[in-house]
Write a protein that holds these residues in place. Structure first.
Motif, PDB file in Angstrom:
ATOM      1  N   ILE A  29     -19.062  47.885  59.280  1.00  0.00           N
ATOM      2  CA  ILE A  29     -20.545  48.300  59.193  1.00  0.00           C
ATOM      3  C   ILE A  29     -21.030  48.933  59.759  1.00  0.00           C
ATOM      4  O   ILE A  29     -22.290  49.793  59.405  1.00  0.00           O
ATOM      5  CB  ILE A  29     -21.157  46.549  60.483  1.00  0.00           C
ATOM      6  N   GLU A  30     -20.344  50.394  61.378  1.00  0.00           N
ATOM      7  CA  GLU A  30     -20.577  51.101  61.451  1.00  0.00           C
ATOM      8  C   GLU A  30     -20.883  52.522  60.945  1.00  0.00           C
ATOM      9  O   GLU A  30     -21.838  53.352  60.893  1.00  0.00           O
ATOM     10  CB  GLU A  30     -20.014  51.088  62.776  1.00  0.00           C
ATOM     11  N   GLN A  31     -19.829  52.166  59.455  1.00  0.00           N
ATOM     12  CA  GLN A  31     -19.989  53.296  58.727  1.00  0.00           C
ATOM     13  C   GLN A  31     -21.503  53.389  57.892  1.00  0.00           C
ATOM     14  O   GLN A  31     -22.633  54.148  57.463  1.00  0.00           O
ATOM     15  CB  GLN A  31     -19.121  53.265  57.096  1.00  0.00           C
ATOM     16  N   THR A  32     -21.563  51.599  57.874  1.00  0.00           N
ATOM     17  CA  THR A  32     -23.353  51.796  56.902  1.00  0.00           C
ATOM     18  C   THR A  32     -24.840  51.907  57.419  1.00  0.00           C
ATOM     19  O   THR A  32     -25.733  52.792  57.238  1.00  0.00           O
ATOM     20  CB  THR A  32     -24.003  50.235  56.981  1.00  0.00           C
ATOM     21  N   SER A  58     -35.841  56.348  55.762  1.00  0.00           N
ATOM     22  CA  SER A  58     -36.643  55.386  55.875  1.00  0.00           C
ATOM     23  C   SER A  58     -37.389  54.675  56.977  1.00  0.00           C
ATOM     24  O   SER A  58     -36.625  53.720  57.860  1.00  0.00           O
ATOM     25  CB  SER A  58     -36.257  54.979  54.454  1.00  0.00           C
ATOM     26  N   GLU A  59     -38.843  54.127  56.947  1.00  0.00           N
ATOM     27  CA  GLU A  59     -39.102  52.837  57.205  1.00  0.00           C
ATOM     28  C   GLU A  59     -38.070  51.843  57.465  1.00  0.00           C
ATOM     29  O   GLU A  59     -37.570  51.788  58.861  1.00  0.00           O
ATOM     30  CB  GLU A  59     -40.491  52.829  57.131  1.00  0.00           C
ATOM     31  N   ALA A  60     -37.947  51.203  56.629  1.00  0.00           N
ATOM     32  CA  ALA A  60     -36.704  50.187  56.546  1.00  0.00           C
ATOM     33  C   ALA A  60     -35.457  50.835  56.870  1.00  0.00           C
ATOM     34  O   ALA A  60     -35.232  49.419  57.254  1.00  0.00           O
ATOM     35  CB  ALA A  60     -37.310  50.040  54.399  1.00  0.00           C
ATOM     36  N   ALA A  61     -35.355  51.839  55.990  1.00  0.00           N
ATOM     37  CA  ALA A  61     -33.612  52.043  57.135  1.00  0.00           C
ATOM     38  C   ALA A  61     -33.854  52.126  58.632  1.00  0.00           C
ATOM     39  O   ALA A  61     -32.995  51.423  59.142  1.00  0.00           O
ATOM     40  CB  ALA A  61     -32.999  53.481  56.388  1.00  0.00           C
ATOM     41  N   SER A  81     -31.398  46.797  63.310  1.00  0.00           N
ATOM     42  CA  SER A  81     -31.403  45.488  63.953  1.00  0.00           C
ATOM     43  C   SER A  81     -29.872  45.262  64.015  1.00  0.00           C
ATOM     44  O   SER A  81     -29.283  44.634  63.862  1.00  0.00           O
ATOM     45  CB  SER A  81     -31.935  44.703  62.735  1.00  0.00           C
ATOM     46  N   LEU A  82     -29.429  45.774  62.712  1.00  0.00           N
ATOM     47  CA  LEU A  82     -27.448  45.820  62.062  1.00  0.00           C
ATOM     48  C   LEU A  82     -26.904  46.588  63.609  1.00  0.00           C
ATOM     49  O   LEU A  82     -25.825  46.298  63.816  1.00  0.00           O
ATOM     50  CB  LEU A  82     -27.520  47.006  60.976  1.00  0.00           C
ATOM     51  N   THR A  83     -27.188  47.682  63.771  1.00  0.00           N
ATOM     52  CA  THR A  83     -26.506  47.838  65.632  1.00  0.00           C
ATOM     53  C   THR A  83     -26.741  47.470  65.949  1.00  0.00           C
ATOM     54  O   THR A  83     -25.526  46.747  66.713  1.00  0.00           O
ATOM     55  CB  THR A  83     -27.320  49.779  65.837  1.00  0.00           C
ATOM     56  N   ALA A  84     -27.471  46.449  66.905  1.00  0.00           N
ATOM     57  CA  ALA A  84     -28.154  45.512  68.092  1.00  0.00           C
ATOM     58  C   ALA A  84     -26.684  44.687  67.468  1.00  0.00           C
ATOM     59  O   ALA A  84     -26.406  43.798  68.624  1.00  0.00           O
ATOM     60  CB  ALA A  84     -29.301  44.964  67.702  1.00  0.00           C
ATOM     61  N   ALA A  85     -26.667  43.909  66.047  1.00  0.00           N
ATOM     62  CA  ALA A  85     -25.989  42.715  65.820  1.00  0.00           C
ATOM     63  C   ALA A  85     -24.839  43.699  65.647  1.00  0.00           C
ATOM     64  O   ALA A  85     -24.218  42.386  66.176  1.00  0.00           O
ATOM     65  CB  ALA A  85     -26.781  42.365  64.260  1.00  0.00           C
ATOM     66  N   GLN A 135     -24.597  42.988  54.058  1.00  0.00           N
ATOM     67  CA  GLN A 135     -24.677  43.073  52.675  1.00  0.00           C
ATOM     68  C   GLN A 135     -26.291  43.849  51.971  1.00  0.00           C
ATOM     69  O   GLN A 135     -26.488  44.747  51.189  1.00  0.00           O
ATOM     70  CB  GLN A 135     -24.494  42.387  51.526  1.00  0.00           C
ATOM     71  N   MET A 136     -27.548  43.363  52.503  1.00  0.00           N
ATOM     72  CA  MET A 136     -28.714  43.558  52.750  1.00  0.00           C
ATOM     73  C   MET A 136     -28.372  44.580  52.797  1.00  0.00           C
ATOM     74  O   MET A 136     -29.507  45.965  52.072  1.00  0.00           O
ATOM     75  CB  MET A 136     -29.534  42.997  53.517  1.00  0.00           C
ATOM     76  N   ALA A 137     -28.188  46.162  54.452  1.00  0.00           N
ATOM     77  CA  ALA A 137     -28.078  47.041  54.535  1.00  0.00           C
ATOM     78  C   ALA A 137     -27.738  47.664  52.949  1.00  0.00           C
ATOM     79  O   ALA A 137     -28.130  48.884  52.847  1.00  0.00           O
ATOM     80  CB  ALA A 137     -27.685  46.920  55.736  1.00  0.00           C
ATOM     81  N   ARG A 138     -26.495  47.533  52.481  1.00  0.00           N
ATOM     82  CA  ARG A 138     -26.015  48.448  52.166  1.00  0.00           C
ATOM     83  C   ARG A 138     -26.669  47.933  50.706  1.00  0.00           C
ATOM     84  O   ARG A 138     -27.283  49.647  50.197  1.00  0.00           O
ATOM     85  CB  ARG A 138     -24.629  47.791  51.139  1.00  0.00           C
ATOM     86  N   ALA A 139     -27.028  46.746  50.486  1.00  0.00           N
ATOM     87  CA  ALA A 139     -28.200  46.989  49.164  1.00  0.00           C
ATOM     88  C   ALA A 139     -29.688  47.568  49.102  1.00  0.00           C
ATOM     89  O   ALA A 139     -30.076  48.365  48.215  1.00  0.00           O
ATOM     90  CB  ALA A 139     -28.659  45.577  48.737  1.00  0.00           C
TER      91      ALA A 139
END
Lengths: 601, 601
Positions: free
Chosen positions: B470-473, B482-485, B491-495, B536-540
């Protein structure tokens, strides 16, 4: 499936959170309505709901009220139970002595309402709707209408209904099409179709008094052209006796997910020349009056959420005590134990319990504000209380019902596979609860109210006042310094700060970027409801610590206080602690919502 | 109530998250099972489920399967639909060619399973249970048993069941009391009562092959004395033809909250001398074999959660497009609009959509790990994949089903009052979904598995490995900028950080303070499931950005990628962002849970 009314917890909330004795002292109208009265009334109510109203709940679900040729026969036992309810004078509890009521404060009435709903939501809906009709007539009815209808409504001999919804007019009452034509003698002929009319027809009372929204011919379009009418099922003669059948028919009832014991009716007005209707108040002010009625009803629906949480909780606790399955995870017993000992079952039961206690505390506290608003001799105090109360109504309606979806689901979950079997009874609460977030205004409608009328209109003043009061409670928690108080302090502070950020966001953006605010309006409601419930739990925790420090040897006793502290701490750690994440989603999450193209769903 | 299989989203997940073409390249067994095959299979499956299986869902709920004198008649249309399912060879999709199957990877099979369940959970349960029986026989059955039963099971001509639960043995299989007595010829006589047996009896197939847990006389107590038996409904002659009726009877079926189309049976074994049973594998190893079957079934139930979310989502979208109510809050239109335009409706629909996409992405990704585990020529890669897959099974089962309770509730909510009326169809998903968090192991049982076998056993190694991936992602998200990224990154880091804290807590405390850990085991599961889905949503999101940068003019097209990015961003802001609060409740919340005296509930 027995039910025990949570009398002690209710009395505690009244005594220490709502300060009922002070209310009785300060407000002459409630001079006789202190804790002693509360105790007597609640015990009497508990007897009724436990012995009479709760036992017919399951059967009412299994064999719902039925419709045949326009006649609705209430589920088995309902008519008899309703007779006892009327004979006990319960319908008049909160209503004026002038019309035969008992003039008791809402602080007591709400608790009785919770019990009744916990016992049997389907049944309790009937008196609840009657309350709404009484409220509307008291507010805006002429003396003639009041004299004619109120005594029988207050006694419960007749029941009331609220006729708002039409197929094209649900959340949006501007779209109401039912019409009323003046006939020249001051009365009207009413025409139209109303749907989702709870207890719109039944055999439990001699007459049904429909409160109906309709447009007078030539009225303006939209919400400013809607008037409110009384349309009795049976005409009422000058001497008060029952006359001819009016032109209103129940043409069908709905096949519903839950609250099956209650009949949800399609009512047809005026198919045979027009239903006789009597204007309530002035023409075109119907929505305004209906909102008074609806505010009472919204509070009451919030109480239904608390009630079904309590009922589901008790059901789950009973099962968890009896069901033996698996050894304890800590190896303390080398044999299967009652599942109530397993930590995850405890977590689920505590979530249910803490939700019930938190939302109940909020509702009873709010009820006392309502009582002050309506009867306190000091106008400033009354106005302050009104503002606080009105802020809380959407929280009580929205938060207590949305959380009941979670609690009733947990209730099923505690039962495992047995929960999925209808005979077990747990599934009924899960099905019943789902209407609570919908009727009397969906959660989104409550959230609109919270954003618009309750937050933006006063620039967030009441919201910030409440935050200030919460900060005072935080100060007391810091002084206590106990482990539980520290845990509560941490969650409460974080939640209040998050709330204030959101309030600022709402106040600053509703006009300039309404889509951003309304993308988070329901989360705002949930955040605020959680905070205010948590705040009351914090107050309860502090009081309990104080009472324990004094020995705790009173009517509640040390165990009650200890449990209250643990439940409050659980609320702090596991429920109130969710608030900042909700705040984050409000502040950051609207972009994706609004950027998403509706065609792409 | 039409249903459209989400073929494009499934193909996207297979192509870019599961890397199906690489699987086909690396794994000889799946050489022909690349994206081209996937596309063809999914389209064919979509036709079947849309035209045949979905249309009978609502009626199956309204008029469930019935029982009379031991005979179960499946709900109307089910028998005919099942015939088509068998004729299409769908039962054999993932099963060995040796027994008539198609040898396709789970990565494709899981998507077909989701479609089938979205169309009709009650129907899809029957092939799902057959899959379990096939799996058990493949794992542990003798060649004789395999040859006798597998061809007909793989073709779907016969169906399978799993017989675990007894009245006193639900979550705790150690309490199984059914018994088996050897008769001397290698076979056994089986006796006992099994409850909650899905499709334990029906008229859709010529024979039913029950897999039954029972104790051989003299076996050790507890889980180490349980054996697994094949008990066919009809005996099978040496030539494979159907013989006499075996001594197993369906004595009743349950009246359930949902999945009413399916018959949930009480089966009585051996009331007339003993049911003929055939040992699978070795005596006393039954639970071990059953777990293999159950792991497949647990994954499949997780997929049911995704499926019912997708179905409820589509139902709600259709209604929200048609239902016109209220003007837009931003005043952009001066008339009522379709409610899909209102921000809160969009929020609800996006919550459902993002949940469906996130959990689907997790499940399809995990399926590819399963395929690698089972067929990759490199043993190290296979073992790594196995560990990852096994970690994810409880997440797929637990998180995808718990979230389906929220999504199906939102589905009703979008419908407003109409959602509460059974004819609308939305309520069925709400009722159906509730079994998913219970059967094949409640969420608490999944969480026990996650804590014990999947986290503590390897000292958190796999959990931390996933966190590393996940950290790689996160690094890639940071690069995108990007704004979305950026939103996803936050959120992903905090999670992930919260997850790591919890993993450490679990690893360090399960032995020394099991009650503390298990008070938060379900929240841990929810946290981890949310994180892995969000990952997985982050990867998508990243892939979609890359594809758009390349023009996006492929089979998916730019709109697909743009929607995926917005949905991922919504997931980040509104769903993944809940994780740290859950982490907090796990780390801080166990004290109150465990301090609460069980007598005080």
């Amino acid at each position: 499936m027995s039910f025990i009314a949570p009398v002690q917890d209710m009395l505690f909330d009244m005594q220490y959170l709502a300060d009922l004795d002070k209310l009785a002292q300060d407000v002459p109208a409630y001079a006789d309505a202190g804790m002693e009265t509360a105790q007597a009334v609640l015990q009497e109510a508990a007897n009724l709901v436990q012995d009479v109203i709760a036992p017919i709940n399951f059967q009412g679900d299994k064999n719902p009220s039925t419709w045949k040729d326009g006649v609705v026969t209430a589920a088995a036992g309902f008519k008899e139970a309703y007779k006892q309810y009327v004979e006990g004078g319960w319908q008049g509890l909160q209503h004026p002595g002038q019309y035969g009521g008992q003039d008791l404060p809402k602080t007591i009435g709400a608790a009785v309402g919770e019990m009744c709903n916990a016992a049997n939501i389907s049944f309790a809906l009937c008196p609840m709707l009657t309350d709404g009709a009484i409220e509307a007539l008291l507010t805006a009815g002429s003396d003639e209408l009041k004299d004619k209808y109120l005594p029988k409504l207050v006694s419960g001999e007749w029941t009331g209904t609220m006729n708002l919804t039409e197929p094209q007019a649900g959340s949006d009452l501007a779209a109401v099409r039912s019409r009323a034509e003046p006939v020249g003698d001051g009365s009207y002929k009413v025409f139209g179709t109303k749907i989702f009319i709870t207890w719109g027809e039944h055999d439990m009372a001699d007459n049904i008094i429909h409160l109906v929204l309709a447009r007078v011919a030539g009225a303006p379009e939209g919400v400013k052209g809607i008037s409110l009418f009384v349309v009795p099922k049976f005409m009422v003669n000058a001497d008060g006796s029952i006359g001819d059948r009016n032109d209103v028919q129940c043409v069908s009832i709905e096949h519903k997910l839950g609250i099956k014991g209650s009949a949800t009716c399609v009512l047809q007005f005026g198919d045979n020349g027009g239903a006789n209707g009597y204007l309530v108040g002035e023409e075109n002010r119907g929505l305004e009056y209906m909102f008074i009625m609806m505010n009472a009803a919204r509070y009451a629906v919030g109480v239904q959420g608390i009630a079904v949480t309590e009922r589901a909780y008790q059901h789950a606790v009973n099962y968890a005590r009896e069901r033996v399955q698996s050894r304890p995870v800590d190896g303390s017993v080398k044999a299967p134990v009652a599942i109530i000992n397993h930590p995850d079952i405890k977590r689920m039961l505590l979530t249910m319990r803490a939700t019930a206690e938190g939302t109940r505390a909020m509702a009873i506290y709010a009820a006392s504000l309502y009582d002050i608003e309506h009867n306190h001799p000091d106008a400033t105090i009354a106005a302050d209380s009104q503002a606080m109360y009105e802020f809380m109504v959407p929280l009580i309606k929205g938060y207590s019902t949305e959380t009941s979806l979670e609690t009733t689901s947990l209730g099923v979950q505690v039962h495992g596979g047995m929960g999925f079997i209808e005979e077990t009874g747990a599934a009924q609460y899960y099905r019943d609860a789902k209407i609570l977030t919908i009727y009397e205004g969906t959660t989104a409608i409550q959230a609109n109210d919270l954003v618009g009328r309750k937050t933006v209109r006063d620039g967030g003043a009441v919201a910030k006042k409440i935050a200030g009061m919460i900060e005072q409670t935080e100060g007391q928690l810091a002084q206590s310094g106990s482990e539980a108080a520290k845990a509560m302090l941490e969650s409460l502070t974080a939640a209040r700060k998050s709330f204030l950020e959101v309030v600022d966001f709402v106040v600053n953006n509703t006009k300039s970027d309404p889509n951003a605010v309304f993308a988070g309006s329901v989360p705002y409601l949930m955040l605020a409801g959680n905070l205010v419930s948590g705040w009351q739990m914090a107050r309860a925790l502090l009081i309990s610590e104080q009472k324990l420090a004094e020995g705790g040897n009173d009517d509640y006793g040390p165990a009650f206080y200890q449990n209250k502290i643990q439940t409050a701490r659980f609320y702090a750690d596991q429920i109130l602690s969710r608030v900042p994440a909700v705040g984050y989603s409000i502040l950051k999450g609207h972009g994706a919502t609004n950027a998403f193209n509706v065609d792409a769903f």
